[in-house]
Design a protein around this motif. Structure first.
Motif, PDB file in Angstrom:
ATOM      1  N   UNK A   1       4.681   2.106  10.118  1.00 43.30           N
ATOM      2  CA  UNK A   1       4.225   1.223  11.188  1.00 43.30           C
ATOM      3  C   UNK A   1       2.784   1.572  11.570  1.00 43.30           C
ATOM      4  N   UNK A   2       1.847   0.824  11.044  1.00 44.94           N
ATOM      5  CA  UNK A   2       0.442   1.126  11.288  1.00 44.94           C
ATOM      6  C   UNK A   2       0.076   0.986  12.758  1.00 44.94           C
TER       7      UNK A   2
ATOM      8  N   UNK B   1      27.959   2.045  20.707  1.00 43.02           N
ATOM      9  CA  UNK B   1      26.800   1.651  19.903  1.00 43.02           C
ATOM     10  C   UNK B   1      26.798   0.184  19.500  1.00 43.02           C
ATOM     11  N   UNK B   2      27.970  -0.368  19.221  1.00 42.61           N
ATOM     12  CA  UNK B   2      28.036  -1.772  18.802  1.00 42.61           C
ATOM     13  C   UNK B   2      27.563  -2.731  19.894  1.00 42.61           C
ATOM     14  N   UNK B   3      27.535  -2.263  21.131  1.00 41.83           N
ATOM     15  CA  UNK B   3      27.117  -3.096  22.257  1.00 41.83           C
ATOM     16  C   UNK B   3      25.619  -2.979  22.543  1.00 41.83           C
ATOM     17  N   UNK B   4      24.923  -2.178  21.776  1.00 37.60           N
ATOM     18  CA  UNK B   4      23.512  -1.900  22.053  1.00 37.60           C
ATOM     19  C   UNK B   4      22.584  -2.641  21.102  1.00 37.60           C
ATOM     20  N   UNK B   5      21.377  -2.918  21.566  1.00 38.61           N
ATOM     21  CA  UNK B   5      20.345  -3.470  20.700  1.00 38.61           C
ATOM     22  C   UNK B   5      19.810  -2.367  19.789  1.00 38.61           C
ATOM     23  N   UNK B   6      19.043  -2.760  18.771  1.00 40.12           N
ATOM     24  CA  UNK B   6      18.476  -1.773  17.865  1.00 40.12           C
ATOM     25  C   UNK B   6      17.588  -0.772  18.585  1.00 40.12           C
TER      26      UNK B   6
ATOM     27  N   UNK C   1       6.995  -1.179  20.091  1.00 40.59           N
ATOM     28  CA  UNK C   1       6.037  -0.665  21.076  1.00 40.59           C
ATOM     29  C   UNK C   1       6.743   0.177  22.137  1.00 40.59           C
ATOM     30  N   UNK C   2       7.958  -0.218  22.515  1.00 35.97           N
ATOM     31  CA  UNK C   2       8.736   0.544  23.498  1.00 35.97           C
ATOM     32  C   UNK C   2       9.067   1.931  22.948  1.00 35.97           C
ATOM     33  N   UNK C   3       9.491   1.992  21.688  1.00 34.45           N
ATOM     34  CA  UNK C   3       9.823   3.286  21.076  1.00 34.45           C
ATOM     35  C   UNK C   3       8.583   4.164  20.972  1.00 34.45           C
TER      36      UNK C   3
ATOM     37  N   UNK D   1      11.621   1.317  12.373  1.00 36.59           N
ATOM     38  CA  UNK D   1      12.103   0.443  11.301  1.00 36.59           C
ATOM     39  C   UNK D   1      13.171  -0.512  11.843  1.00 36.59           C
ATOM     40  N   UNK D   2      13.157  -1.744  11.347  1.00 38.21           N
ATOM     41  CA  UNK D   2      14.120  -2.785  11.694  1.00 38.21           C
ATOM     42  C   UNK D   2      14.022  -3.227  13.151  1.00 38.21           C
ATOM     43  N   UNK D   3      12.927  -2.910  13.816  1.00 33.58           N
ATOM     44  CA  UNK D   3      12.722  -3.351  15.194  1.00 33.58           C
ATOM     45  C   UNK D   3      11.615  -4.393  15.236  1.00 33.58           C
ATOM     46  N   UNK D   4      11.718  -5.336  16.203  1.00 34.20           N
ATOM     47  CA  UNK D   4      10.631  -6.292  16.361  1.00 34.20           C
ATOM     48  C   UNK D   4       9.429  -5.589  16.992  1.00 34.20           C
ATOM     49  N   UNK D   5       8.314  -6.270  17.018  1.00 36.04           N
ATOM     50  CA  UNK D   5       7.063  -5.644  17.454  1.00 36.04           C
ATOM     51  C   UNK D   5       7.144  -5.146  18.890  1.00 36.04           C
TER      52      UNK D   5
END
Length: 255
Positions: free
Chosen positions: A202-203, A140-145, A179-181, A171-175
């Motif tokens: 997240x509207x 997990x420490x090697x992964x992005x949010x 969008x990917x999630x 939450x805590x992700x850039x835009x």
């Protein structure tokens, strides 16, 4: 353990009430989520979203009312054998000491439900569903949010859920990653027909993925409908909530 029926399940919430130390938090909620639907719950902080989510997964019991999933009360003793629910936590809740593959396969391994070779194949397939095939040996420490969120989704998929619950999945992700999630949630809905209930602030994501949206305020559902219907709601409280982020941007820009 009995195998669940394929696809999603219908969720019914009837007269749900909950108070803490005499203070009402949920005021008789009534709504349904159709099988295979993506249903988003929004609302300002303190509106009761988290309390509702805790009741949906059975962590808390209401003072009054009932929750039925697939036509069966979640208080039924054999409920978890008849219907499978999975939760994707806000933080992802991955175990840092385990690899991605070990995190995803943890439920199967701990309960010894499959031999190791079959668990590895299940893990591979679930990671492939969220676009992470071949990442089994990373930590997990090697992964992005965003990757951590997708691993958490893959872990939830291992139990072949009929109902997926998401707590603030972006939450805590850039835009861009948010969008990917959001796209992953839609993809899973199309591929396996799972019913999804998403609690989110997240509207953009909510209006982009939802079949229907419920907006809570003060422990009540103030409006419920399609994204277009919610956008057109004339309730001043709803209008203020939906436009709050844009007001803040304008105020900051004027400074």
């Amino acid at each position: 353990m009995n195998s669940p029926a394929p696809g999603g399940v219908r969720v019914e919430v009837r007269g749900l009430r909950r108070s803490y130390e005499g203070r009402p938090v949920l005021h008789g909620l009534d709504f349904e989520v159709e099988a295979g639907e993506i249903f988003v719950v929004m609302g300002p902080s303190g509106s009761g979203k988290t309390v509702l989510l805790k009741h949906l997964i059975g962590l808390e019991r209401p003072d009054a009312g009932e929750i039925r999933v697939g036509g069966r009360s979640i208080d039924t003793p054999d409920f978890m054998e008849r219907c499978r629910l999975a939760m994707v936590f806000q933080s992802g809740a991955l175990l840092n000491s385990l690899t991605v593959g070990e995190n995803v396969g943890l439920y199967l391994t701990e309960h010894r439900l499959q031999p190791p070779g079959e668990i590895a194949e299940i893990v591979r397939r679930k990671l492939a569903l969220v676009g992470l095939e071949g990442e089994e040996n990373r930590y997990p420490a090697e992964l992005s949010g965003g990757m951590k969120k997708r691993v958490a989704i893959a872990r939830a998929l291992v139990i072949e859920p009929q109902l997926m619950l998401y707590d603030e999945p972006t939450s805590e992700l850039d835009q861009q990653m948010a969008a990917v999630i959001g796209e992953e949630i839609c993809n899973l809905n199309r591929r396996i027909g799972v019913t999804s209930i998403v609690v989110s602030h997240d509207r953009d994501m909510a209006f982009g993925i939802a079949d229907r949206i419920a907006v809570m305020h003060g422990g009540q559902i103030r409006t419920l409908g399609t994204p277009a219907e919610v956008r057109g709601c004339r309730d001043p409280l709803i209008a203020d909530f939906l436009s709050a982020s844009f007001k803040n941007i304008r105020k900051e820009s004027a400074l």
